[in-house]
Write an enzyme that holds these catalytic residues in place. Structure first.
Site, PDB file in Angstrom:
ATOM      1  N   CYS A  86       0.616  -1.355   0.126  1.00 39.42           N
ATOM      2  CA  CYS A  86       0.249   0.352   0.109  1.00 39.42           C
ATOM      3  C   CYS A  86       0.118   0.531   0.469  1.00 39.42           C
ATOM      4  O   CYS A  86       0.413   2.277  -0.488  1.00 39.42           O
ATOM      5  CB  CYS A  86      -0.870   0.127   1.076  1.00 39.42           C
ATOM      6  SG  CYS A  86      -0.200  -0.524   2.696  1.00 39.42           S
ATOM      7  N   HIS A 105      -2.733   6.768   3.910  1.00 40.33           N
ATOM      8  CA  HIS A 105      -0.977   6.755   3.474  1.00 40.33           C
ATOM      9  C   HIS A 105      -0.556   7.980   2.837  1.00 40.33           C
ATOM     10  O   HIS A 105      -1.135   8.434   1.853  1.00 40.33           O
ATOM     11  CB  HIS A 105      -0.586   5.816   2.469  1.00 40.33           C
ATOM     12  CG  HIS A 105      -0.423   4.312   4.151  1.00 40.33           C
ATOM     13  ND1 HIS A 105      -1.502   3.992   5.268  1.00 40.33           N
ATOM     14  CD2 HIS A 105       0.370   3.481   3.816  1.00 40.33           C
ATOM     15  CE1 HIS A 105      -1.322   2.820   5.625  1.00 40.33           C
ATOM     16  NE2 HIS A 105      -0.086   2.058   4.496  1.00 40.33           N
TER      17      HIS A 105
END
Length: 360
Positions: free
Chosen positions: A152, A251
């Protein structure tokens, strides 16, 4: 697309599996026909077997679906299987389905380093599907294969890097510092006393993943169509530092880049390149593809996880604070929704492109 594909989800009771279900339950050409989980959950209706952790409710169409154990026999009739399994069990299950002529799109890390498995971020490198015949040939397969999606945090970084290389040529140096959401560690995640009022400057193996995955994703396929180039034709070097922060989803990466060419783009040129970047998922009409791959924010304090992670259903990335770097050339901030484009959305979009291009 005038064809319907039968699909299944492995690890359906976990948080990644739940997001697969939300993407697939009303998909225009993927028909969700099988849900798999551990032997403890097998035989139960989905609504009783899962601890649902999503803000959207369980789709009515899956509540009473009976969970199957994750075996080849139970999923061999699927055209496509999406794997949200933990890496400690994913390997043999995914390879068994591949040998049963099923196309497997995996969120697990087990086959990312495999020299014949495409490691695909659907906003960048679906052209790596050209290696699938080389994966199938030694196994005597006609339809079965494995495609892995990236870590990710890697996904967040490589999308703007790909746009930069497309417009301005090879990069020489990339330095990336991540601020990663707690959902990236899965459920139940970190204990509250470890993450509240805190930043944890270590995520096991994450820095290594970001560095080598970037080389594989941004590299091409060698002319023989049987091996990856791993960005060996350029001087690219990547250094990553990864941190866990008390954010639920999203993120963020603070990146600095240096170009190989002595002709350096201005921040304005970089922003224009980000805005104009297109991908194969858009051109083939993948239903999950974002309208804008990279959304550029010109406000001085954006992107922010809470404000921007759900833009375009989390299918694209957000970039801001594009400016000159006194040591490198350009620096910027990128935000990606780690549980969408960083996980289930990537796998679904990968499969959509594969189906639309005739690989399924």
């Amino acid at each position: 697309m005038n064809k319907e594909f039968k699909v299944g989800v492995l690890g359906a009771t976990g948080t990644v599996g739940q997001r697969f279900i939300l993407h697939l339950h009303n998909h225009p050409f993927f028909k969700l026909v099988a849900l798999g989980a551990s032997s403890r959950s097998a035989g139960q209706p989905y609504i009783k077997a899962t601890r649902w952790k999503q803000s959207k409710p369980i789709p009515e169409s899956v509540k009473d679906v009976i969970i199957k154990e994750c075996t080849t026999e139970n999923f061999k009739d699927c055209d496509i299987v999406f794997s949200g399994l933990d890496h400690d069990v994913a390997g043999p299950i995914e390879s068994g389905l591949r040998e049963a002529q099923v196309a497997v799109f995996s969120n697990a890390k087990n086959y990312r380093r495999d020299p014949l498995v495409p490691l695909v971020v659907p906003l960048i490198n679906t052209d790596h599907y050209k290696i699938i015949p080389a994966q199938q040939e030694p196994l005597g397969l006609k339809k079965g294969y494995i495609v892995a999606n990236a870590n990710c945090s890697t996904t967040a970084l490589v999308v703007p890097l790909a746009a930069l290389e497309k417009s301005f040529g090879p990069l020489e140096l990339v330095q990336a510092t991540t601020l990663q959401a707690i959902s990236g560690s899965g459920y139940p995640g970190l204990p509250s006393l470890d993450i509240l009022d805190n930043v944890v400057p270590y995520i096991g193996s994450e820095e290594d993943k970001m560095e080598w995955e970037t080389y594989k994703i941004l590299g091409g396929i060698n002319p023989d169509m049987k091996s990856f180039e791993y960005h060996q034709a350029s001087p690219l070097k990547v250094s990553a530092s990864c941190n866990r922060v008390p954010v639920i989803d999203g993120h963020m990466v603070c990146a600095s880049v240096k170009f190989a060419s002595p002709n350096k783009p201005t921040p304005e040129q970089v922003m224009e390149a980000f805005k104009n970047y297109k991908c194969d998922a858009q051109s083939v009409g993948a239903p999950s593809a974002p309208a804008q791959v990279i959304t550029v924010h010109e406000e001085e304090d954006r992107p922010q996880p809470r404000l921007d992670r759900d833009h375009q259903n989390g299918a694209g990335v957000n970039v801001g604070r594009v400016r000159e770097d006194s040591i490198f050339d350009i620096k910027f901030v990128v935000l990606a929704n780690n549980v969408q484009i960083g996980a289930a959305t990537s796998s679904v979009m990968n499969a959509e492109v594969a189906a639309l291009q005739g690989y399924v």
